[in-house]
Design an enzyme around this catalytic site. Sequence first.
Site, PDB file in Angstrom:
ATOM      1  N   GLU A 294       0.836  -1.197   0.000  1.00 48.74           N
ATOM      2  CA  GLU A 294       0.000   0.000   0.000  1.00 48.74           C
ATOM      3  C   GLU A 294       0.876   1.255   0.000  1.00 48.74           C
ATOM      4  O   GLU A 294       1.800   1.377   0.796  1.00 48.74           O
ATOM      5  CB  GLU A 294      -0.881  -0.035   1.249  1.00 48.74           C
ATOM      6  CG  GLU A 294      -1.736   1.188   1.465  1.00 48.74           C
ATOM      7  CD  GLU A 294      -2.452   1.137   2.807  1.00 48.74           C
ATOM      8  OE1 GLU A 294      -3.492   1.808   2.948  1.00 48.74           O
ATOM      9  OE2 GLU A 294      -1.984   0.418   3.724  1.00 48.74           O
ATOM     10  N   LYS A 352      -9.103   2.190  -2.851  1.00 44.62           N
ATOM     11  CA  LYS A 352      -9.511   1.641  -1.561  1.00 44.62           C
ATOM     12  C   LYS A 352     -10.917   2.099  -1.205  1.00 44.62           C
ATOM     13  O   LYS A 352     -11.223   3.293  -1.224  1.00 44.62           O
ATOM     14  CB  LYS A 352      -8.512   2.064  -0.491  1.00 44.62           C
ATOM     15  CG  LYS A 352      -8.726   1.412   0.867  1.00 44.62           C
ATOM     16  CD  LYS A 352      -7.597   1.827   1.815  1.00 44.62           C
ATOM     17  CE  LYS A 352      -7.737   1.152   3.167  1.00 44.62           C
ATOM     18  NZ  LYS A 352      -6.639   1.582   4.086  1.00 44.62           N
ATOM     19  N   CYS A 403      -5.076  -3.068   2.639  1.00 45.32           N
ATOM     20  CA  CYS A 403      -4.914  -2.939   4.091  1.00 45.32           C
ATOM     21  C   CYS A 403      -6.163  -3.366   4.854  1.00 45.32           C
ATOM     22  O   CYS A 403      -6.541  -4.528   4.852  1.00 45.32           O
ATOM     23  CB  CYS A 403      -4.488  -1.519   4.437  1.00 45.32           C
ATOM     24  SG  CYS A 403      -3.812  -1.362   6.113  1.00 45.32           S
TER      25      CYS A 403
END
Length: 525
Positions: A294, A352, A403
């Site tokens: 990430e 995300k 994540c």
Amino acid sequence: MKKFLIVFVSGVLMGLTPAPVYAWFLAWGAIVPLWILLIYNPQKPKSNHLDFNKKNPVKENFLLGLMWGFGYHGLALSWITGVHPMTWMGVPWLASLAIALFCWVFIASWGAILVGIWSLGMTWINSKFKLTFVGLRVLIGVALWCALETLWSQGDLWWTSLSYTQSPHNLLILHLAQISGPLTITASIVAINGLIAEIIIYLLTHKPNSLKLTLKLLSIPIALLLTLHLIGFILYNRPLVNSNDSAIKVGIIQGNIPNEIKLYPLGWKKAIEGYTKGYNLLADEKVDIILTPETALPFFWKDIVNNSSFYQAILDKKVPAWLGAFGEQGKSYTNSLFTVTGEGKRFSRYNKVILVPLGEYIPFEEILGGIINRLSPLDAHLTRGKPNQIFDTPFGRAIVGICYESAFSEQFRRQATQGGEFIITSSNNAHYSPTMPAQHHAQDVMRAVETDRWAARATNTGYSGIVDPKGRTLWISGLNTYETHADTIYRQQTKTLYVRWGDWLTKGLILMAIASLMINNKITQ
């Protein structure tokens, strides 16, 4: 006070089940003390059926659940305090401590309230309905817990489902998630605890003299527990079918850029040098594609194209990459993963969707925003990606998680139903205690098992890994180390019951509980 101490300690025992202790077996009995204290009334005379302790005030029952929940969620999530100290970000030491403690208490309390509501729900149902058989109480307890976890998972403050207490070590039970998702495991845990508790209550209430009857009653939860593991064993032992045509040789770079320097010139320099070096090493190993963590390069895409030696290495070596970086979206920005072809073209982009509460955005901003802003100069705002994204790559469609999204099984299921053939996750994990990356790995293991997919995971500081569809960790990196690794994963097109039908079990349990209550109510009238 004795009751509250008992339930708090039993909650703490549940908190020992995930990393770093991994005492997963405690989950199969840690709810028993709470269940007994909610129900058992030693002053109540013997009767043909058991009833909840109506003499306990509603407030006490709620607080009992709250204490158990804080024991569990508070210990399991104690890694959140690892964000302290944040002096490197310009936050004063005391303010940093206040932020860390606030985040921990707030998020742990969110989970604790769920257990308190469960306790209230059980109390209300058993005061409203005169239950005629013990099995109905267990069914209600399981259905209610699963329903509450379902509601909880719809928000962003989600991590400590009971299901993750079994990951990554109890692989047989993890395979139950292929039936109806992680709540299949939650339902199993609550059911076993409920049966044990109800048997103990029966023995305390009726005080049978027959050892044979006692052993026969205790054999019920034991038989169910063995049956659940047997089902998991059958699912676990189904053969994997891997062919050379479906193989992808993936290179993983763990850059190990501490958060203290990541967003500053020294960190930028180290990131560009480290990821360029790792890319060249893996390209020389003839990998098919390279996965980075990430925001491996904490820049916008256009800046990487114009000024990055990493981008130049792609043009030289012609090996595609999955690159973690920032993406522009109007006047805002996204936390994104890009597929970059060997010609340096952007093939696809995933933004995300589920952002980190109190890190990437402020939940209940109208209420908490002023508090957070007074404590911290940080800007906790990002733009969310659209929830219906797909991520095509030169090697087929991928299932992606960035994540924190690893905790949200529905994100992965949705992408699997849309043709995702393998999982890639890209994470940072640098700003918490070592327990967090270990629990994060456990979440990714669950996602691999329930979707029946191979998974490659790249993290900034550990633990990067390769997980097969059985949940076996074939490789895992160290913690706080710079590493590169090449391994093979395989594309799969199978669809588990969970991928096909979603969490049908919770819906079924709720309907069964309602129907059983209606039947029970007619019988008792």
